[in-house]
Design an enzyme around this catalytic site. Structure first.
Site, PDB file in Angstrom:
ATOM      1  N   ASP A  79      25.037  18.462-112.171  1.00  8.65           N
ATOM      2  CA  ASP A  79      23.680  18.891-112.491  1.00  8.65           C
ATOM      3  C   ASP A  79      23.521  18.922-114.012  1.00  8.65           C
ATOM      4  O   ASP A  79      24.033  18.058-114.709  1.00  8.65           O
ATOM      5  CB  ASP A  79      23.442  20.257-111.822  1.00  8.65           C
ATOM      6  CG  ASP A  79      21.978  20.662-111.769  1.00  8.65           C
ATOM      7  OD1 ASP A  79      21.127  19.929-112.277  1.00  8.65           O
ATOM      8  OD2 ASP A  79      21.692  21.744-111.210  1.00  8.65           O
ATOM      9  N   ALA A 143      33.157  22.615-118.571  1.00  7.30           N
ATOM     10  CA  ALA A 143      32.434  21.879-117.537  1.00  7.30           C
ATOM     11  C   ALA A 143      33.028  20.475-117.428  1.00  7.30           C
ATOM     12  O   ALA A 143      33.498  19.907-118.423  1.00  7.30           O
ATOM     13  CB  ALA A 143      30.953  21.799-117.877  1.00  7.30           C
ATOM     14  N   ALA A 164      33.748  19.200-121.200  1.00 10.56           N
ATOM     15  CA  ALA A 164      33.182  19.888-122.367  1.00 10.56           C
ATOM     16  C   ALA A 164      33.765  21.297-122.394  1.00 10.56           C
ATOM     17  O   ALA A 164      33.500  22.104-121.499  1.00 10.56           O
ATOM     18  CB  ALA A 164      31.661  19.938-122.283  1.00 10.56           C
ATOM     19  N   CYS A 182      24.748  23.876-114.492  1.00  5.29           N
ATOM     20  CA  CYS A 182      25.262  23.310-113.240  1.00  5.29           C
ATOM     21  C   CYS A 182      24.608  23.948-112.021  1.00  5.29           C
ATOM     22  O   CYS A 182      25.146  23.893-110.908  1.00  5.29           O
ATOM     23  CB  CYS A 182      26.784  23.450-113.160  1.00  5.29           C
ATOM     24  SG  CYS A 182      27.647  22.649-114.524  1.00  5.29           S
TER      25      CYS A 182
END
Length: 233
Positions: A79, A143, A164, A182
């Protein structure tokens, strides 16, 4: 012997790094380059992956412009997330042969490299079964979102996009408040500086993650390489 080339790109706009990834994926597929790990920071950016939930972007166009945040809809899984100064971004561009390929294990390996790095600071990183990424307790510190590019000239895939890792404290406030990261509402984010209480530099964390990455992915040697000037700014 598996060889990995690594380059620190400093701070780059997202679009520039995305185009560079595409070029390197083609070169690795044609066996013109070894596997590559790009390490860098981005200028402030929101990226929206293939799960696409525009309602998870909380800022309108005027606020985005005021804050200088770019938005990209991209071809990785997942997402929406934030990239910005103070965050270490890693793009592993690796050829994965089709024989015995486990794409889920690739994601777990990315997580494991970051967990190993956190352990060097005395931090116990972990996973949540329902989410990809690396967590410390109920706060997300890294992430992960990837793409598996099917090779045209040989069987298998070349990976792109990646991870990241939040290094500086400012990352927690500079961009994440403008999104539902997300799509997760019940948990927050954290950073290495918050957890350690010491000031850290992103390029130093980039240097320290390389041996963790090489160990997890089984690279016998790591070479620092400069990308051809024609594809650098």
């Amino acid at each position: 012997m598996k060889e990995l080339n690594v380059e620190w790109l400093s701070r780059r706009k997202y679009g520039e790094a995305w185009e560079l990834q595409k070029q390197l994926v083609k070169e690795i597929e044609r066996q013109e380059r070894n596997d590559f790990l790009l390490l860098l920071e981005h200028s402030p950016t929101y990226t929206i992956g293939s799960d696409r939930h525009p309602e998870h972007l909380l800022y309108g166009s005027e606020e985005l412009a005021r804050r200088g945040i770019e938005v990209y809809e991209i071809d990785r899984g997942g997402d929406i997330t934030y990239h910005g100064p103070g965050q270490l971004v890693g793009y592993p561009l690796l050829y994965l042969d089709a024989e015995g390929l486990d794409l889920h294990q690739y994601l777990r390996n990315l997580e494991e490299a970051i967990i190993k790095l956190l352990a060097e600071f005395g931090i116990q990183g972990g996973r949540k079964p329902e989410y990809t990424g690396v967590w410390v307790g109920d706060r997300k510190i890294a992430a992960i979102g990837v793409k598996f590019n099917k090779a045209r000239t040989r069987r298998g895939f070349v990976t792109s996009h990646g991870f990241a890792l939040n290094v500086k404290k400012n990352v927690e406030e500079d961009g994440f408040q403008g999104i539902i990261p997300c799509g997760i509402t019940e948990y927050g984010v954290t950073s290495l500086e918050t957890l350690t209480g010491i000031e850290l530099q992103v390029d130093e964390i980039g240097r320290r993650i390389v041996p963790c990455f090489a160990e997890v992915f089984g690279y016998a040697s790591v070479t620092a390489e400069e990308i051809l000037p024609s594809v650098k700014s």
